[in-house]
Design an enzyme around this catalytic site. Structure first.
Site, PDB file in Angstrom:
ATOM      1  N   HIS A  52     111.772  45.334 -27.732  1.00  0.00           N
ATOM      2  CA  HIS A  52     111.869  46.497 -28.617  1.00  0.00           C
ATOM      3  C   HIS A  52     110.913  47.568 -28.097  1.00  0.00           C
ATOM      4  O   HIS A  52     109.883  47.253 -27.483  1.00  0.00           O
ATOM      5  CB  HIS A  52     111.462  46.124 -30.038  1.00  0.00           C
ATOM      6  N   GLU A  54     108.710  49.301 -29.604  1.00  0.00           N
ATOM      7  CA  GLU A  54     107.352  49.131 -30.104  1.00  0.00           C
ATOM      8  C   GLU A  54     106.598  48.048 -29.341  1.00  0.00           C
ATOM      9  O   GLU A  54     105.427  48.228 -28.987  1.00  0.00           O
ATOM     10  CB  GLU A  54     107.358  48.744 -31.596  1.00  0.00           C
ATOM     11  N   CYS A  82     110.688  46.460 -37.274  1.00  0.00           N
ATOM     12  CA  CYS A  82     111.213  45.201 -37.797  1.00  0.00           C
ATOM     13  C   CYS A  82     110.045  44.247 -38.057  1.00  0.00           C
ATOM     14  O   CYS A  82     108.892  44.576 -37.764  1.00  0.00           O
ATOM     15  CB  CYS A  82     112.191  44.605 -36.781  1.00  0.00           C
ATOM     16  N   CYS A  85     107.910  43.572 -34.827  1.00  0.00           N
ATOM     17  CA  CYS A  85     107.107  44.713 -34.381  1.00  0.00           C
ATOM     18  C   CYS A  85     106.006  45.041 -35.383  1.00  0.00           C
ATOM     19  O   CYS A  85     104.875  45.351 -34.987  1.00  0.00           O
ATOM     20  CB  CYS A  85     108.005  45.918 -34.139  1.00  0.00           C
TER      21      CYS A  85
END
Length: 152
Positions: A52, A54, A82, A85
């Site tokens: 991801h 992040e 999410c 993260c």
């Protein structure tokens, strides 16, 4: 750096993700006005569920600082983090997260859950939502709409 400026940089990263066929989420991590890391989703490219924007940004910033502690740092991200993260934000002791669009499905900075504020954790990450929210949401909507149009 203002929150708007940080989010504009994150939107540029999200555009790069979309060009690669990735879900257009971008992130930029800043400390004292200096950009430490920029990243966008690479889950499809890397075949990595943890890639991801992040997570990639957090890893890059920690390497740049030579420290896993991201105190006094701000993460700008186009979509609400999410659970994975948001957990990484807390575990890295990130001071602040600013995001654009909310994620009512899995967002863990206020939508589904507020993981960074959970008193069970020692560290806290402050967060702010809605910075350039319309632009961030539109980028995601346009991406998924174009994908649906291509499907038979």
């Amino acid at each position: 750096m203002t929150d708007t400026e940080g989010m504009l940089l994150a939107l540029e990263q999200a555009q790069e993700a979309a060009r690669k066929g990735e879900t257009p989420v971008g992130a930029v991590l800043v400390k004292n006005g200096k950009i430490l890391a920029r990243a966008h989703n690479l889950r499809e490219t890397r075949h990595d569920p943890t890639a991801h924007a992040e997570m990639l940004c957090i890893r890059q910033a920690a390497e740049a600082l030579g420290d896993w502690r991201l105190q006094d740092c701000t993460l700008y991200v186009t979509l609400e983090p999410c659970p994975m993260c948001a957990g990484a934000m807390v575990m890295s002791r990130l001071s602040r997260c600013v995001y654009g669009a909310s994620d009512p499905a899995v967002g863990c900075c206020g939508s589904v859950y507020d993981l960074p504020a959970d008193p069970a954790f020692h560290a806290r990450t402050r967060w702010q939502s809605g910075v350039l929210e319309d632009a961030c949401a539109q980028q995601l909507s346009s991406f998924f709409e174009s994908r649906r149009e291509k499907e038979p």
